[in-house]
Design a protein around this motif. Sequence first.
Motif, PDB file in Angstrom:
ATOM      1  N   TYR A  82       0.860  -1.178   0.000  1.00 15.38           N
ATOM      2  CA  TYR A  82       0.000   0.000   0.000  1.00 15.38           C
ATOM      3  C   TYR A  82       0.897   1.229   0.000  1.00 15.38           C
ATOM      4  CZ  TYR A  82      -3.182  -3.422   2.139  1.00 15.38           C
ATOM      5  OH  TYR A  82      -3.925  -4.541   2.411  1.00 15.38           O
ATOM      6  N   LEU A  83       0.731   2.068  -0.956  1.00 14.43           N
ATOM      7  CA  LEU A  83       1.402   3.358  -0.994  1.00 14.43           C
ATOM      8  C   LEU A  83       0.285   4.377  -0.826  1.00 14.43           C
ATOM      9  CD1 LEU A  83       4.093   4.805  -1.476  1.00 14.43           C
ATOM     10  CD2 LEU A  83       3.572   4.789  -3.909  1.00 14.43           C
ATOM     11  N   PHE A 111       5.351  -4.284   7.582  1.00 16.78           N
ATOM     12  CA  PHE A 111       6.226  -3.173   7.944  1.00 16.78           C
ATOM     13  C   PHE A 111       5.839  -1.964   7.122  1.00 16.78           C
ATOM     14  CE2 PHE A 111       8.235  -6.026   4.942  1.00 16.78           C
ATOM     15  CZ  PHE A 111       8.672  -5.209   3.919  1.00 16.78           C
ATOM     16  N   ASP A 112       6.156  -0.796   7.671  1.00 19.62           N
ATOM     17  CA  ASP A 112       5.875   0.429   6.929  1.00 19.62           C
ATOM     18  C   ASP A 112       6.991   1.432   7.126  1.00 19.62           C
ATOM     19  OD1 ASP A 112       5.201   2.128   9.284  1.00 19.62           O
ATOM     20  OD2 ASP A 112       3.428   0.877   9.380  1.00 19.62           O
ATOM     21  N   LYS A 113       6.978   2.413   6.242  1.00 22.30           N
ATOM     22  CA  LYS A 113       8.014   3.444   6.249  1.00 22.30           C
ATOM     23  C   LYS A 113       7.414   4.738   5.715  1.00 22.30           C
ATOM     24  CE  LYS A 113      12.893   3.897   5.010  1.00 22.30           C
ATOM     25  NZ  LYS A 113      13.507   3.723   6.322  1.00 22.30           N
ATOM     26  N   ILE A 114       7.837   5.838   6.311  1.00 23.97           N
ATOM     27  CA  ILE A 114       7.427   7.157   5.829  1.00 23.97           C
ATOM     28  C   ILE A 114       8.090   7.390   4.474  1.00 23.97           C
ATOM     29  CG2 ILE A 114       7.536   9.648   6.264  1.00 23.97           C
ATOM     30  CD1 ILE A 114       5.710   8.205   8.203  1.00 23.97           C
ATOM     31  N   ILE A 115       7.309   7.902   3.533  1.00 23.34           N
ATOM     32  CA  ILE A 115       7.787   8.135   2.171  1.00 23.34           C
ATOM     33  C   ILE A 115       8.409   9.528   2.050  1.00 23.34           C
ATOM     34  CG2 ILE A 115       7.027   8.435  -0.228  1.00 23.34           C
ATOM     35  CD1 ILE A 115       6.928   5.554   0.739  1.00 23.34           C
ATOM     36  N   LYS A 116       9.526   9.568   1.350  1.00 31.14           N
ATOM     37  CA  LYS A 116      10.120  10.837   0.906  1.00 31.14           C
ATOM     38  C   LYS A 116      10.013  10.829  -0.610  1.00 31.14           C
ATOM     39  CE  LYS A 116      13.359  11.071   4.707  1.00 31.14           C
ATOM     40  NZ  LYS A 116      14.732  10.878   5.120  1.00 31.14           N
ATOM     41  N   TRP A 117       9.678  11.967  -1.168  1.00 27.84           N
ATOM     42  CA  TRP A 117       9.436  12.060  -2.605  1.00 27.84           C
ATOM     43  C   TRP A 117      10.599  12.727  -3.313  1.00 27.84           C
ATOM     44  CZ3 TRP A 117       5.229   9.467  -4.069  1.00 27.84           C
ATOM     45  CH2 TRP A 117       4.252   9.222  -3.102  1.00 27.84           C
ATOM     46  N   GLU A 134       1.692   9.601   2.706  1.00 29.48           N
ATOM     47  CA  GLU A 134       3.108   9.703   3.080  1.00 29.48           C
ATOM     48  C   GLU A 134       3.683   8.412   3.643  1.00 29.48           C
ATOM     49  OE1 GLU A 134       4.951  12.473   2.476  1.00 29.48           O
ATOM     50  OE2 GLU A 134       3.154  13.245   1.508  1.00 29.48           O
ATOM     51  N   ARG A 135       2.998   7.288   3.444  1.00 28.94           N
ATOM     52  CA  ARG A 135       3.447   6.033   4.042  1.00 28.94           C
ATOM     53  C   ARG A 135       3.321   4.893   3.047  1.00 28.94           C
ATOM     54  NH1 ARG A 135       4.530   4.705   9.077  1.00 28.94           N
ATOM     55  NH2 ARG A 135       3.723   6.672   9.829  1.00 28.94           N
ATOM     56  N   CYS A 136       4.281   3.972   3.119  1.00 29.78           N
ATOM     57  CA  CYS A 136       4.200   2.719   2.369  1.00 29.78           C
ATOM     58  C   CYS A 136       4.124   1.598   3.391  1.00 29.78           C
ATOM     59  CB  CYS A 136       5.418   2.528   1.467  1.00 29.78           C
ATOM     60  SG  CYS A 136       5.339   0.984   0.525  1.00 29.78           S
ATOM     61  N   ARG A 137       3.152   0.722   3.222  1.00 31.20           N
ATOM     62  CA  ARG A 137       2.989  -0.442   4.101  1.00 31.20           C
ATOM     63  C   ARG A 137       3.056  -1.703   3.242  1.00 31.20           C
ATOM     64  NH1 ARG A 137       1.137  -1.784   9.097  1.00 31.20           N
ATOM     65  NH2 ARG A 137       0.063  -3.766   9.268  1.00 31.20           N
TER      66      ARG A 137
END
Length: 150
Positions: A72-73, A135-141, A76-79
Motif C-alpha cells: 500500500y502506498l 512493515f511500513d516506512k514514511i515516504i520521501k518524494w 506519506e506512508r508505504c505499508r
Amino acid sequence: MSIWWSLHLRREAASVPLARRLLLGTMETAGVDPDISYDLSVALTEACANAVEHGGDGAHGDPSAAYRVTAYLDGERCRIEVTDSGPGFTAGRPSRPAPAPADAEHGRGLCLIRELADHVHIGSATARGGAVVSFDKIIKWRNDAPLVAV
C-alpha cells in the motif's frame, strides 16, 4: 495519492525478485525517493525469502504452497505485508529476534527488516497457523515526483 497491489506467489525462490521488481517499479513511477525505495525493496526481499523458506505446510514443506504480498502506498506512508500458510510463529518465540552471528548464512532477515522500516509487526496470520510480517516506512518524494500526495 493511493496505490495498492497484491500478489499471490508460489513458494519458490524465483518469486522473490518478481515481488521486488514490482515494488521498485511502482515506487519509481510514483516518484518515491530512491533511497526509501531501496530500503523497502531489501526489507521485502527478506520477508519474501522467509515465506519461501519457512512458509510451507508444516512438516510437509509443500514447495507449491503460495504466499501473499500486499503493498500500500498511501499518502506519506508505504505499508507492505507478507503472509504465508506455514506453521506461523510459536508463542514462545521472542518478538525481537536476537541478531545472528556475523558469519551466519541465515537468521538476519527479520533483524534487517526492523532496521530498514519505521514500524514492524511479526506474528501469526490466524489461529490455525501462517505467519505475517508487515512493515511500513514514511515516504520521501523526489523533487520531480509525478504523483506526489497532496
